[in-house]
Design a protein around this motif. Structure first.
Motif, short mmCIF file in Angstrom:
data_model
loop_
_atom_site.label_atom_id
_atom_site.label_comp_id
_atom_site.label_asym_id
_atom_site.label_seq_id
_atom_site.Cartn_x
_atom_site.Cartn_y
_atom_site.Cartn_z
N UNK A 18 -15.53 71.76 43.81
CA UNK A 18 -16.39 72.84 44.09
C UNK A 18 -17.45 72.42 45.33
N UNK A 19 -16.78 71.96 46.18
CA UNK A 19 -17.29 71.02 47.31
C UNK A 19 -17.31 69.46 46.86
N UNK A 20 -17.93 69.21 45.67
CA UNK A 20 -17.71 67.91 45.05
C UNK A 20 -16.71 67.93 44.39
N UNK A 21 -15.78 66.75 44.45
CA UNK A 21 -14.68 66.67 43.31
C UNK A 21 -15.02 65.96 42.07
N UNK A 22 -14.51 66.56 40.97
CA UNK A 22 -14.75 65.99 39.54
C UNK A 22 -13.33 65.67 38.86
N UNK A 23 -13.50 64.46 38.30
CA UNK A 23 -12.13 64.01 37.58
C UNK A 23 -12.30 64.08 36.21
N UNK A 24 -11.00 64.12 35.78
CA UNK A 24 -10.91 63.84 34.34
C UNK A 24 -10.62 62.16 34.12
N UNK A 25 -10.72 61.63 32.75
CA UNK A 25 -10.46 60.51 32.70
C UNK A 25 -8.89 59.92 32.69
N UNK A 26 -8.01 60.76 32.63
CA UNK A 26 -6.82 60.47 32.71
C UNK A 26 -5.88 60.39 31.57
N UNK A 27 -4.61 60.63 31.63
CA UNK A 27 -3.73 60.62 30.45
C UNK A 27 -2.37 59.89 30.77
N UNK A 28 -2.06 59.02 30.09
CA UNK A 28 -0.88 58.23 30.38
C UNK A 28 0.43 58.91 30.25
N UNK A 29 1.45 59.01 30.97
CA UNK A 29 2.68 59.56 31.09
C UNK A 29 3.71 58.45 31.18
N UNK A 30 4.51 58.15 30.15
CA UNK A 30 5.60 57.09 30.37
C UNK A 30 7.02 57.54 30.34
N UNK A 31 7.73 57.44 31.06
CA UNK A 31 9.07 57.86 31.10
C UNK A 31 10.16 56.81 31.04
N UNK A 32 10.74 56.62 29.83
CA UNK A 32 11.56 55.30 29.42
C UNK A 32 12.31 55.73 28.33
N UNK B 88 -8.74 70.77 30.17
CA UNK B 88 -9.77 71.77 29.99
C UNK B 88 -11.00 71.52 30.80
N UNK B 89 -11.55 72.41 31.40
CA UNK B 89 -12.73 72.41 32.09
C UNK B 89 -14.01 72.93 31.53
N UNK B 90 -15.36 72.27 31.54
CA UNK B 90 -16.58 73.01 30.98
C UNK B 90 -17.43 72.53 31.98
N UNK B 91 -18.71 73.31 31.77
CA UNK B 91 -19.56 72.85 32.47
C UNK B 91 -19.75 74.07 33.45
N UNK B 92 -20.37 73.44 34.85
CA UNK B 92 -20.53 74.48 35.86
C UNK B 92 -19.47 74.94 36.61
N UNK B 93 -18.72 75.83 35.85
CA UNK B 93 -17.18 75.95 36.27
C UNK B 93 -17.10 77.06 37.22
N UNK B 94 -18.28 77.81 37.55
CA UNK B 94 -18.15 79.26 38.16
C UNK B 94 -17.71 79.02 39.40
N UNK B 95 -18.03 78.05 40.07
CA UNK B 95 -17.91 77.76 41.52
C UNK B 95 -16.76 76.91 41.82
#
Length: 114
Positions: free
Chosen positions: A99-113, A23-30
């Motif tokens: 949007x020129x600059x790259x933004x990142x989320x904190x991440x989510x763990x996926x474990x396949x086992x 989910x994205x929020x903030x200055x998302x228009x660009x």
């Protein structure tokens, strides 16, 4: 600024499926495009998939035919549907937005086992 929050990670058996959300929020228009990276233990972060503002998608070869990324513009959310999961898909999955600059989320763990 753009804020990103991933969800949907967890433990799944080989051959199973999992869907991640971002989910994205903030200055998302660009925002020009969004997508996913992943980082396995002891490895560098690698690109997984991208979806443009127009909905065009591209994928890393190892996930083609198994992963699908899509977007819900009304809710400013993108998804990563992961099918036929393999142990080598185990990683922390990160959402990104550009949007020129790259933004990142904190991440989510996926474990396949099993």
């Amino acid at each position: 600024q753009v804020q990103l929050v991933e969800s949907g990670g967890g433990l799944v058996q080989p051959g199973g499926s999992l869907t991640l959300s971002c989910a994205a929020s903030g200055s998302i228009n660009s925002i020009l495009y969004m997508g996913w990276y992943r980082q396995a233990p002891g490895k560098q972060r690698e690109w997984v998939a991208t979806i443009t503002i127009g909905g065009t998608t591209t994928y890393q070869d190892s996930v083609k035919g198994r992963f699908i990324t899509s977007r819900d513009n009304a809710n400013n959310t993108i998804y990563l549907q992961m099918n036929s999961l393999k142990p080598e898909d185990t990683a922390v999955y990160y959402c990104y937005a550009s949007r020129g600059k790259v933004y990142w989320g904190p991440g989510t763990q996926v474990t396949v086992s099993s």
